[in-house]
Each structure stands twice: as structure tokens, then as C-alpha cells.
Scaffold this motif. Structure first.
Motif, PDB file in Angstrom:
ATOM      1  N   ALA A 138      13.243  52.037   7.413  1.00 54.16           N
ATOM      2  CA  ALA A 138      11.907  52.607   7.581  1.00 54.16           C
ATOM      3  C   ALA A 138      10.824  51.530   7.581  1.00 54.16           C
ATOM      4  N   PHE A 139      10.962  50.510   6.696  1.00 54.50           N
ATOM      5  CA  PHE A 139       9.881  49.537   6.538  1.00 54.50           C
ATOM      6  C   PHE A 139      10.114  48.194   7.217  1.00 54.50           C
ATOM      7  N   ASP A 140      11.367  47.877   7.506  1.00 54.63           N
ATOM      8  CA  ASP A 140      11.637  46.615   8.200  1.00 54.63           C
ATOM      9  C   ASP A 140      12.750  46.831   9.230  1.00 54.63           C
ATOM     10  N   PRO A 141      12.446  47.690  10.247  1.00 56.09           N
ATOM     11  CA  PRO A 141      13.486  48.068  11.209  1.00 56.09           C
ATOM     12  C   PRO A 141      14.076  46.878  11.963  1.00 56.09           C
ATOM     13  N   VAL A 142      13.258  45.878  12.222  1.00 53.63           N
ATOM     14  CA  VAL A 142      13.762  44.715  12.967  1.00 53.63           C
ATOM     15  C   VAL A 142      14.823  43.991  12.143  1.00 53.63           C
ATOM     16  N   TRP A 143      14.505  43.764  10.887  1.00 49.54           N
ATOM     17  CA  TRP A 143      15.460  43.083  10.008  1.00 49.54           C
ATOM     18  C   TRP A 143      16.730  43.912   9.867  1.00 49.54           C
ATOM     19  N   PHE A 144      16.553  45.216   9.684  1.00 50.69           N
ATOM     20  CA  PHE A 144      17.715  46.079   9.499  1.00 50.69           C
ATOM     21  C   PHE A 144      18.593  46.082  10.750  1.00 50.69           C
ATOM     22  N   ARG A 145      17.951  46.132  11.920  1.00 51.64           N
ATOM     23  CA  ARG A 145      18.721  46.128  13.167  1.00 51.64           C
ATOM     24  C   ARG A 145      19.489  44.816  13.321  1.00 51.64           C
ATOM     25  N   ILE A 149      22.695  46.982  11.871  1.00 53.57           N
ATOM     26  CA  ILE A 149      23.072  47.767  13.060  1.00 53.57           C
ATOM     27  C   ILE A 149      23.755  46.882  14.098  1.00 53.57           C
ATOM     28  N   ALA A 150      23.273  45.632  14.226  1.00 54.17           N
ATOM     29  CA  ALA A 150      23.841  44.725  15.222  1.00 54.17           C
ATOM     30  C   ALA A 150      25.306  44.407  14.928  1.00 54.17           C
ATOM     31  N   ASP A 151      25.732  44.592  13.689  1.00 53.79           N
ATOM     32  CA  ASP A 151      27.122  44.305  13.330  1.00 53.79           C
ATOM     33  C   ASP A 151      27.721  45.460  12.518  1.00 53.79           C
ATOM     34  N   PRO A 152      28.208  46.485  13.222  1.00 60.38           N
ATOM     35  CA  PRO A 152      28.753  47.670  12.538  1.00 60.38           C
ATOM     36  C   PRO A 152      29.884  47.327  11.571  1.00 60.38           C
ATOM     37  N   TRP A 153      30.568  46.198  11.805  1.00 57.32           N
ATOM     38  CA  TRP A 153      31.636  45.795  10.883  1.00 57.32           C
ATOM     39  C   TRP A 153      31.080  45.488   9.503  1.00 57.32           C
ATOM     40  N   ILE A 154      29.871  44.917   9.492  1.00 54.19           N
ATOM     41  CA  ILE A 154      29.217  44.636   8.210  1.00 54.19           C
ATOM     42  C   ILE A 154      28.930  45.950   7.481  1.00 54.19           C
ATOM     43  N   MET A 155      28.428  46.931   8.221  1.00 51.04           N
ATOM     44  CA  MET A 155      28.119  48.225   7.603  1.00 51.04           C
ATOM     45  C   MET A 155      29.392  48.876   7.057  1.00 51.04           C
ATOM     46  N   LEU A 156      30.445  48.814   7.833  1.00 48.14           N
ATOM     47  CA  LEU A 156      31.719  49.393   7.396  1.00 48.14           C
ATOM     48  C   LEU A 156      32.229  48.678   6.142  1.00 48.14           C
ATOM     49  N   THR A 157      32.101  47.353   6.145  1.00 51.31           N
ATOM     50  CA  THR A 157      32.532  46.573   4.981  1.00 51.31           C
ATOM     51  C   THR A 157      31.758  46.994   3.738  1.00 51.31           C
ATOM     52  N   VAL A 158      30.445  47.168   3.886  1.00 53.97           N
ATOM     53  CA  VAL A 158      29.623  47.591   2.746  1.00 53.97           C
ATOM     54  C   VAL A 158      30.118  48.943   2.224  1.00 53.97           C
ATOM     55  N   ILE A 159      30.375  49.866   3.145  1.00 47.81           N
ATOM     56  CA  ILE A 159      30.790  51.219   2.745  1.00 47.81           C
ATOM     57  C   ILE A 159      32.151  51.205   2.034  1.00 47.81           C
ATOM     58  N   LEU A 160      33.045  50.357   2.496  1.00 44.02           N
ATOM     59  CA  LEU A 160      34.378  50.303   1.880  1.00 44.02           C
ATOM     60  C   LEU A 160      34.411  49.462   0.613  1.00 44.02           C
ATOM     61  N   PHE A 161      33.643  48.373   0.622  1.00 40.72           N
ATOM     62  CA  PHE A 161      33.705  47.418  -0.482  1.00 40.72           C
ATOM     63  C   PHE A 161      32.852  47.850  -1.685  1.00 40.72           C
ATOM     64  N   THR A 162      31.736  48.527  -1.418  1.00 42.47           N
ATOM     65  CA  THR A 162      30.824  48.902  -2.500  1.00 42.47           C
ATOM     66  C   THR A 162      31.469  49.783  -3.575  1.00 42.47           C
ATOM     67  N   PRO A 163      32.198  50.843  -3.209  1.00 41.30           N
ATOM     68  CA  PRO A 163      32.812  51.674  -4.257  1.00 41.30           C
ATOM     69  C   PRO A 163      33.738  50.865  -5.168  1.00 41.30           C
ATOM     70  N   LEU A 164      34.443  49.924  -4.582  1.00 38.34           N
ATOM     71  CA  LEU A 164      35.327  49.048  -5.365  1.00 38.34           C
ATOM     72  C   LEU A 164      34.527  48.216  -6.366  1.00 38.34           C
ATOM     73  N   LEU A 165      33.499  47.582  -5.851  1.00 35.30           N
ATOM     74  CA  LEU A 165      32.642  46.730  -6.667  1.00 35.30           C
ATOM     75  C   LEU A 165      31.949  47.547  -7.756  1.00 35.30           C
TER      76      LEU A 165
END
Ligand code: CTP
Ligand code: MG
Length: 183
Positions: A138-145, A149-165
Motif C-alpha cells: 500500500a505504501f511502497d508499491p515500487v519496492w514491494f514489486r 512480486i518480481a520474484d514469486p519464488w521469494i514469496m513462496l519461500t517466505v510462506i513456506l519458511f516462516t511457519p518453520l521459523l
């Protein structure tokens, strides 16, 4: 095989680096938490607390400040261009957003009749990721993209790795007597 392990390893390092302000905001809210609850003890229409005693001003502020301080330290590494360059806005929204997400979760937990501290699998582990991402988008869409968003693998890694951590840090927090429950 080695290539794959190296790729996964690198993804985890990069994902953790990008999420670090959010990751640190959560446990430091536990450390600094206590005192006046954000809902001031008030109840919702259903007769249950709005957020509950587990969401306090001190936790919200302490967690956000710690996340932002760590983010500022991380910004010193921006020139390396290796792990993504933080903006001041992104470190604030990652830290504060993480705790907003956690608070939103508590709101829905109370509406569903869960007592403070009750276990809410997966939601307890990803609430702050969702909060950090939404506020940052919402506040820094360019940075977020550029960084997520530019690397969906990173997003997937966060989703899988975070619950473990999350499990790991909460078990540590529990045995360090900082948390009442090991989740
Ligand atoms: N905490 C806080 N303020 C926040 C977030 C957390 O003071 N904004 C502290 C509280 O002491 C809380 C502890 O950190 O009990 C653990 O946080 P969390 O697991 O998110 O809260 P719970 O107590 O489990 O409550 P809920 O059921 O609402 O998730
Ligand atoms: Mg909890």
C-alpha cells in the motif's frame, strides 16, 4: 542436486533478509509487551474483548521500533545490491504491518471465540507476513514489486519458511519464559 540445494539456500537467505524487520517486530513485541492493552479493555458487540490483553501499546511500539532499527542497520548494506535495497518506508511498513497483521488476527480470533493465547494454526504463523506485505504494498508499491512480486519464488519461500521459523522462535521464547505458550 547441489545446484538445487544452493538455490534453496540462497532463496531462504534472501527471503529472510527481506523479511527481517517483520521477523524481529513480532518477538520484540513479546519482550516489550505489557501494560495498557490497545483496546483499553473494551469489548466488542459480541461481549468479547476487541483484541484482548495480548495486544498492548508497549508491544506495538517496542516491536515497531526494533524492526525499524534493524532495518536501518540493514540499509547500511544497500550498496551491496545483493539482497535487495530497503527504503525507509519499506522498513517502517514491514515492521508496523507485521504487528497490524498480528492484531487483525487477534480481532478475528476473539470474534471466533478463541481466548487470548489460544492456538490458531497457520494463521498465527502467517498473520504478520500478510500484514507486512499488505501495508508495504500500500505504501511502497515500487519496492514491494521489485523485491517480492518480481520474484514469486521469494514469496513462496517466505510462506513456506516462516511457519518453520515461527515455531522455532516461539519454542525458544517459551523456554526463555517470555511466552506463555510454545506457539
Ligand atoms: N504482545 C503485546 N503487544 C502486541 C503483540 C504482542 O504486548 N502488539 C505481547 C503480549 O504480551 C502477548 C505476547 O506478546 O501475550 C504474545 O503475542 P501473541 O502470541 O501475538 O498474543 P497472544 O497472547 O497469543 O494473544 P492472541 O490470542 O490475541 O494472539
Ligand atoms: Mg499467540
Amino acid at each position: 542436486m547441489f545446484d538445487m540445494i544452493a538455490t534453496i539456500f540462497w532463496l531462504i537467505i534472501k527471503a529472510s533478509w527481506l523479511m527481517l524487520p517483520a521477523y524481529i517486530a513480532n518477538p520484540t513485541a513479546v519482550v516489550f509487551g505489557g501494560g495498557t492493552p490497545i483496546d483499553l479493555g473494551k469489548k466488542w458487540k459480541d461481549g468479547r474483548r476487541i483484541f484482548g490483553d495480548g495486544k498492548t501499546f508497549r508491544g506495538l511500539l517496542g516491536g515497531t521500533v526494533c524492526g525499524v532499527i534493524l532495518g536501518f542497520i540493514q540499509m547500511k548494506f544497500n550498496s551491496l545490491h545483493l539482497l535487495g535495497n530497503f527504503t525507509i518506508m519499506s522498513i517502517i511498513t514491514l515492521s508496523f504491518g507485521a504487528l497490524l497483521g498480528d492484531m487483525t488476527k487477534s480481532f478475528f480470533k476473539r470474534r471466533l471465540g478463541y481466548e487470548r493465547g489460544a492456538k490458531f494454526p497457520l494463521v498465527d504463523q502467517l498473520d504478520f507476513v500478510v500484514g507486512a506485505w499488505i501495508l508495504t504494498y500500500a505504501f511502497d508499491p515500487v519496492w514491494f514489486r521489485n523485491n517480492f512480486i518480481a520474484d514469486p519464488w521469494i514469496m513462496l519461500t517466505v510462506i513456506l519458511f516462516t511457519p518453520l521459523l515461527h515455531r522455532l522462535t516461539n519454542i525458544v521464547g517459551y523456554y526463555a519464559r517470555l511466552k506463555k505458550e510454545p506457539w
